[in-house]
Design an enzyme around this catalytic site. Structure first.
Site, PDB file in Angstrom:
ATOM      1  N   ASP A   1       0.865  -1.175   0.000  1.00  0.00           N
ATOM      2  CA  ASP A   1       0.000   0.000   0.000  1.00  0.00           C
ATOM      3  C   ASP A   1       0.903   1.227   0.000  1.00  0.00           C
ATOM      4  O   ASP A   1       1.723   1.388   0.914  1.00  0.00           O
ATOM      5  CB  ASP A   1      -0.893  -0.017   1.240  1.00  0.00           C
TER       6      ASP A   1
ATOM      7  N   ASN B   1       2.026   5.504 -10.665  1.00  0.00           N
ATOM      8  CA  ASN B   1       0.767   5.366 -11.389  1.00  0.00           C
ATOM      9  C   ASN B   1      -0.449   5.232 -10.475  1.00  0.00           C
ATOM     10  O   ASN B   1      -1.546   5.632 -10.841  1.00  0.00           O
ATOM     11  CB  ASN B   1       0.857   4.134 -12.299  1.00  0.00           C
TER      12      ASN B   1
ATOM     13  N   SER C   1      -0.755  11.881 -13.957  1.00  0.00           N
ATOM     14  CA  SER C   1      -1.726  12.876 -13.488  1.00  0.00           C
ATOM     15  C   SER C   1      -3.033  12.630 -14.232  1.00  0.00           C
ATOM     16  O   SER C   1      -3.460  11.488 -14.378  1.00  0.00           O
ATOM     17  CB  SER C   1      -1.192  14.290 -13.692  1.00  0.00           C
TER      18      SER C   1
ATOM     19  N   TYR D   1      -9.866  14.625  -6.191  1.00  0.00           N
ATOM     20  CA  TYR D   1      -9.123  13.975  -7.278  1.00  0.00           C
ATOM     21  C   TYR D   1      -8.430  14.999  -8.166  1.00  0.00           C
ATOM     22  O   TYR D   1      -7.209  14.949  -8.364  1.00  0.00           O
ATOM     23  CB  TYR D   1     -10.074  13.111  -8.102  1.00  0.00           C
TER      24      TYR D   1
ATOM     25  N   LYS E   1      -4.376  15.889  -8.516  1.00  0.00           N
ATOM     26  CA  LYS E   1      -3.708  15.680  -9.802  1.00  0.00           C
ATOM     27  C   LYS E   1      -3.009  16.958 -10.266  1.00  0.00           C
ATOM     28  O   LYS E   1      -1.944  16.897 -10.897  1.00  0.00           O
ATOM     29  CB  LYS E   1      -4.712  15.205 -10.848  1.00  0.00           C
TER      30      LYS E   1
END
Length: 253
Positions: free
Chosen positions: A64, A91, A138, A152, A156
């Site tokens: 993790d 990623n 991203s 989110y 990013k």
């Protein structure tokens, strides 16, 4: 085209499905050795088994990325196993889109700090490589406002800023750092199949926005990630590569 990465070593987080798995497969297809990680033990084992006869050494680890100590151990163990590290790809994503307090924490811990921890742990080994590269995944949601703005999209955006700073700071050492920002990418286990099933109006809206009238594939993203990681892209650093089928409308300076 020879990408000059045969026998080199790549590390990939979130390497068992979707874009991450396609990145692992593409590195292997080019002759690179790969260490990858993911949280699901069954998926890690299945990925290792699928690539066991590829001609490259592929080693998976159950991990993790929220665990800073685990990342450090993984990087150290991978460098020891392979004799060094040449390319890293951050990623993994929590895909925490709804604007909730829990998703802010998840996005910061997984997407952003997972990237920071991987980069920090890998730099001492990248400094010893003759073709070192850092790539972080991203999103177009990090570049412009869309339905995924909130935890989110904000995180990013932060990843793009962080990697741009890393590129500047490490340029004198010859270490390149770039982000790749995919547009809507359709793959099994990804966010878009669930949106297609649960929110067909949003799915249609997203499809209608893209002038190509389709979503991207994981392989389309992976091919560019592996190329930009390779020595053939040796002058590319500090860049944010959009791979979105002309989805975004703003001009990127």
């Amino acid at each position: 085209m020879d990408l000059q990465i045969k026998g080199r070593t790549a590390l990939v987080t979130g390497g068992t499905k979707g874009i991450g798995r396609a990145i692992v497969d593409t590195f292997v297809a080019e002759g690179a050795n790969v260490a990858f990680c993911a949280r699901d033990a069954g998926e890690v084992a299945a990925t290792e088994a699928a690539l066991a006869n590829s001609g490259s050494t592929v080693v998976g680890t159950v991990m993790d990325v929220r665990d800073a100590d685990a990342i450090s151990r993984w990087v150290d163990d991978s460098a020891k196993l392979f004799g060094g590290i040449d390319m890293i790809v951050s990623n993994v994503s929590a895909l925490a889109i709804p604007d909730t307090p829990e998703n802010w924490v998840e996005s910061l811990e997984v997407d952003l700090m997972g990237t920071v921890r991987l980069v920090t742990a890998s730099i001492p080994y990248l400094e010893k490589s003759d073709a070192p590269s850092i790539v972080a995944i991203s999103s177009v949601s990090g570049r412009e406002v869309d339905f995924a703005s909130g935890p989110y999209g904000t995180v990013k955006t932060a990843i793009i800023g962080y990697i741009a700073g890393v590129a500047f700071q490490l340029a004198e050492k010859g270490i390149r750092a770039n982000t790749v920002s995919p547009g809507n990418t359709y793959h099994a286990g990804g966010v878009w199949p669930s949106i297609e099933a649960d929110n067909p109006e949003l799915f249609k809206f997203a499809m209608d926005l893209n002038p190509t009238h389709r979503m991207g594939t994981a392989q389309e993203i992976a091919s560019s990630v592996v190329f930009i990681s390779s020595p053939l892209s040796s002058r590319t650093t500090g860049a944010n590569l959009l791979i979105d089928g002309a989805l975004t409308r703003g001009i990127q300076f």
